[in-house]
Design a protein around this motif. Structure first.
Motif, PDB file in Angstrom:
ATOM      1  N   TYR A   1       0.823  -1.201   0.000  1.00 21.01           N
ATOM      2  CA  TYR A   1       0.000   0.000   0.000  1.00 21.01           C
ATOM      3  C   TYR A   1       0.860   1.255   0.000  1.00 21.01           C
ATOM      4  CZ  TYR A   1      -3.321  -3.519   1.497  1.00 21.01           C
ATOM      5  OH  TYR A   1      -4.081  -4.646   1.571  1.00 21.01           O
ATOM      6  N   THR A   2       0.266   2.346  -0.401  1.00 27.18           N
ATOM      7  CA  THR A   2       0.937   3.638  -0.327  1.00 27.18           C
ATOM      8  C   THR A   2       0.782   4.168   1.090  1.00 27.18           C
ATOM      9  OG1 THR A   2       0.392   4.067  -2.636  1.00 27.18           O
ATOM     10  CG2 THR A   2       1.013   5.963  -1.297  1.00 27.18           C
ATOM     11  N   LEU A   3       1.895   4.416   1.750  1.00 25.21           N
ATOM     12  CA  LEU A   3       1.881   4.904   3.117  1.00 25.21           C
ATOM     13  C   LEU A   3       2.332   6.358   3.131  1.00 25.21           C
ATOM     14  CD1 LEU A   3       3.631   1.890   4.905  1.00 25.21           C
ATOM     15  CD2 LEU A   3       1.211   2.184   4.366  1.00 25.21           C
ATOM     16  N   LEU A   4       1.532   7.212   3.750  1.00 26.72           N
ATOM     17  CA  LEU A   4       1.847   8.639   3.779  1.00 26.72           C
ATOM     18  C   LEU A   4       1.721   9.192   5.187  1.00 26.72           C
ATOM     19  CD1 LEU A   4      -0.160   9.808   0.646  1.00 26.72           C
ATOM     20  CD2 LEU A   4       2.298   9.390   0.792  1.00 26.72           C
ATOM     21  N   ASN A   5       2.494  10.225   5.458  1.00 28.15           N
ATOM     22  CA  ASN A   5       2.375  10.965   6.708  1.00 28.15           C
ATOM     23  C   ASN A   5       1.182  11.890   6.549  1.00 28.15           C
ATOM     24  OD1 ASN A   5       2.594  12.607   8.935  1.00 28.15           O
ATOM     25  ND2 ASN A   5       4.537  13.513   8.334  1.00 28.15           N
ATOM     26  N   GLY A   6       0.170  11.694   7.362  1.00 36.49           N
ATOM     27  CA  GLY A   6      -1.035  12.513   7.262  1.00 36.49           C
ATOM     28  C   GLY A   6      -1.050  13.698   8.201  1.00 36.49           C
ATOM     29  N   ASN A   7       0.065  13.910   8.914  1.00 36.31           N
ATOM     30  CA  ASN A   7       0.188  14.974   9.905  1.00 36.31           C
ATOM     31  C   ASN A   7      -0.718  14.702  11.101  1.00 36.31           C
ATOM     32  OD1 ASN A   7       2.163  16.434   8.468  1.00 36.31           O
ATOM     33  ND2 ASN A   7       0.573  17.178   7.107  1.00 36.31           N
ATOM     34  N   SER A   8      -1.528  15.650  11.512  1.00 31.67           N
ATOM     35  CA  SER A   8      -2.330  15.490  12.730  1.00 31.67           C
ATOM     36  C   SER A   8      -3.546  14.595  12.497  1.00 31.67           C
ATOM     37  CB  SER A   8      -2.807  16.852  13.230  1.00 31.67           C
ATOM     38  OG  SER A   8      -3.830  17.339  12.397  1.00 31.67           O
ATOM     39  N   CYS A   9      -4.129  14.126  13.595  1.00 27.02           N
ATOM     40  CA  CYS A   9      -5.317  13.275  13.489  1.00 27.02           C
ATOM     41  C   CYS A   9      -6.464  14.034  12.823  1.00 27.02           C
ATOM     42  CB  CYS A   9      -5.728  12.734  14.842  1.00 27.02           C
ATOM     43  SG  CYS A   9      -6.153  13.960  16.074  1.00 27.02           S
ATOM     44  N   TYR A  10      -6.560  15.323  13.064  1.00 21.76           N
ATOM     45  CA  TYR A  10      -7.620  16.128  12.448  1.00 21.76           C
ATOM     46  C   TYR A  10      -7.460  16.160  10.923  1.00 21.76           C
ATOM     47  CZ  TYR A  10      -8.302  17.635  17.229  1.00 21.76           C
ATOM     48  OH  TYR A  10      -8.527  17.645  18.578  1.00 21.76           O
ATOM     49  N   ASN A  11      -6.221  16.311  10.437  1.00 22.16           N
ATOM     50  CA  ASN A  11      -5.975  16.307   8.994  1.00 22.16           C
ATOM     51  C   ASN A  11      -6.290  14.946   8.383  1.00 22.16           C
ATOM     52  OD1 ASN A  11      -5.110  18.963   9.011  1.00 22.16           O
ATOM     53  ND2 ASN A  11      -2.953  18.440   9.132  1.00 22.16           N
ATOM     54  N   ILE A  12      -5.923  13.891   9.088  1.00 24.62           N
ATOM     55  CA  ILE A  12      -6.183  12.541   8.585  1.00 24.62           C
ATOM     56  C   ILE A  12      -7.678  12.291   8.479  1.00 24.62           C
ATOM     57  CG2 ILE A  12      -5.953  10.082   9.106  1.00 24.62           C
ATOM     58  CD1 ILE A  12      -3.226  10.766  10.379  1.00 24.62           C
ATOM     59  N   ILE A  13      -8.414  12.680   9.489  1.00 25.68           N
ATOM     60  CA  ILE A  13      -9.867  12.488   9.467  1.00 25.68           C
ATOM     61  C   ILE A  13     -10.478  13.220   8.272  1.00 25.68           C
ATOM     62  CG2 ILE A  13     -12.022  13.026  10.687  1.00 25.68           C
ATOM     63  CD1 ILE A  13     -10.388  12.483  13.307  1.00 25.68           C
ATOM     64  N   LYS A  14     -10.043  14.442   8.011  1.00 25.24           N
ATOM     65  CA  LYS A  14     -10.550  15.203   6.855  1.00 25.24           C
ATOM     66  C   LYS A  14     -10.221  14.501   5.547  1.00 25.24           C
ATOM     67  CE  LYS A  14     -10.284  19.735   9.031  1.00 25.24           C
ATOM     68  NZ  LYS A  14      -9.568  21.024   9.046  1.00 25.24           N
ATOM     69  N   LYS A  15      -9.019  13.916   5.446  1.00 23.57           N
ATOM     70  CA  LYS A  15      -8.591  13.258   4.214  1.00 23.57           C
ATOM     71  C   LYS A  15      -9.381  11.984   3.931  1.00 23.57           C
ATOM     72  CE  LYS A  15      -3.927  15.045   4.338  1.00 23.57           C
ATOM     73  NZ  LYS A  15      -2.497  14.770   4.421  1.00 23.57           N
ATOM     74  N   VAL A  16      -9.693  11.226   4.958  1.00 18.50           N
ATOM     75  CA  VAL A  16     -10.325   9.922   4.735  1.00 18.50           C
ATOM     76  C   VAL A  16     -11.840   9.952   4.814  1.00 18.50           C
ATOM     77  CG1 VAL A  16      -8.285   8.723   5.578  1.00 18.50           C
ATOM     78  CG2 VAL A  16     -10.177   9.119   7.134  1.00 18.50           C
ATOM     79  N   GLU A  17     -12.395  11.030   5.355  1.00 18.74           N
ATOM     80  CA  GLU A  17     -13.836  11.092   5.570  1.00 18.74           C
ATOM     81  C   GLU A  17     -14.662  10.805   4.323  1.00 18.74           C
ATOM     82  OE1 GLU A  17     -15.826  13.747   9.048  1.00 18.74           O
ATOM     83  OE2 GLU A  17     -14.910  14.796   7.391  1.00 18.74           O
ATOM     84  N   ASN A  18     -14.283  11.363   3.204  1.00 15.01           N
ATOM     85  CA  ASN A  18     -15.068  11.209   1.982  1.00 15.01           C
ATOM     86  C   ASN A  18     -14.296  10.516   0.875  1.00 15.01           C
ATOM     87  OD1 ASN A  18     -17.379  12.604   3.004  1.00 15.01           O
ATOM     88  ND2 ASN A  18     -16.199  14.484   2.816  1.00 15.01           N
ATOM     89  N   ASN A  19     -13.306   9.718   1.247  1.00  8.39           N
ATOM     90  CA  ASN A  19     -12.482   9.050   0.247  1.00  8.39           C
ATOM     91  C   ASN A  19     -12.448   7.558   0.545  1.00  8.39           C
ATOM     92  OD1 ASN A  19     -10.482   8.078  -1.435  1.00  8.39           O
ATOM     93  ND2 ASN A  19      -9.183   9.868  -1.189  1.00  8.39           N
ATOM     94  N   ASN A  20     -13.007   6.764  -0.360  1.00  4.00           N
ATOM     95  CA  ASN A  20     -13.074   5.319  -0.161  1.00  4.00           C
ATOM     96  C   ASN A  20     -11.755   4.615  -0.452  1.00  4.00           C
ATOM     97  OD1 ASN A  20     -15.755   5.439   0.571  1.00  4.00           O
ATOM     98  ND2 ASN A  20     -16.478   5.164  -1.511  1.00  4.00           N
ATOM     99  N   ASN A  21     -10.779   5.320  -1.029  1.00  6.53           N
ATOM    100  CA  ASN A  21      -9.513   4.698  -1.392  1.00  6.53           C
ATOM    101  C   ASN A  21      -8.416   4.941  -0.373  1.00  6.53           C
ATOM    102  OD1 ASN A  21     -10.490   3.611  -3.784  1.00  6.53           O
ATOM    103  ND2 ASN A  21     -10.174   5.532  -4.859  1.00  6.53           N
ATOM    104  N   CYS A  22      -8.781   5.407   0.806  1.00  4.95           N
ATOM    105  CA  CYS A  22      -7.766   5.607   1.826  1.00  4.95           C
ATOM    106  C   CYS A  22      -8.340   5.363   3.213  1.00  4.95           C
ATOM    107  CB  CYS A  22      -7.149   6.993   1.727  1.00  4.95           C
ATOM    108  SG  CYS A  22      -8.257   8.350   2.044  1.00  4.95           S
ATOM    109  N   ILE A  23      -7.432   5.044   4.115  1.00 10.59           N
ATOM    110  CA  ILE A  23      -7.789   4.888   5.520  1.00 10.59           C
ATOM    111  C   ILE A  23      -6.760   5.648   6.345  1.00 10.59           C
ATOM    112  CG2 ILE A  23      -8.935   2.662   5.237  1.00 10.59           C
ATOM    113  CD1 ILE A  23      -6.446   1.336   6.410  1.00 10.59           C
TER     114      ILE A  23
END
Length: 78
Positions: free
Chosen positions: A41-63
């Motif tokens: 899988y592609t592993l990325l630094n998502g920074n803070s938990c708040y940023n990660i939640i925003k990134k994955v909330e509406n994207n089915n291709n990431c967790i």
């Protein structure tokens, strides 16, 4: 392998290889990158938990994998 690890392994293996996984911070990303389960899988630094939640909330291709140091009331659905 205990039951939880086995279940997690099965879930991760059933996902397609187009998956992006965001981790909270560079250290966590480096730590998880050592597990075979994450190598495809592609592993990325998502920074803070708040940023990660925003990134994955509406994207089915990431967790996102985040620490337990966030306020649970900010999450509506995961």
């Amino acid at each position: 392998m205990n039951g939880l690890n086995e279940r997690y392994y099965d879930i991760a293996n059933s996902m397609n290889t187009g998956l992006t996984i965001y981790f909270e911070g560079k250290c966590n990303k480096k730590f998880y990158a050592n597990f075979n389960i994450f190598k495809k899988y592609t592993l990325l630094n998502g920074n803070s938990c708040y940023n990660i939640i925003k990134k994955v909330e509406n994207n089915n291709n990431c967790i996102g994998i985040i620490d337990g140091d966030f306020f649970n009331n900010i999450i509506t659905t995961i």
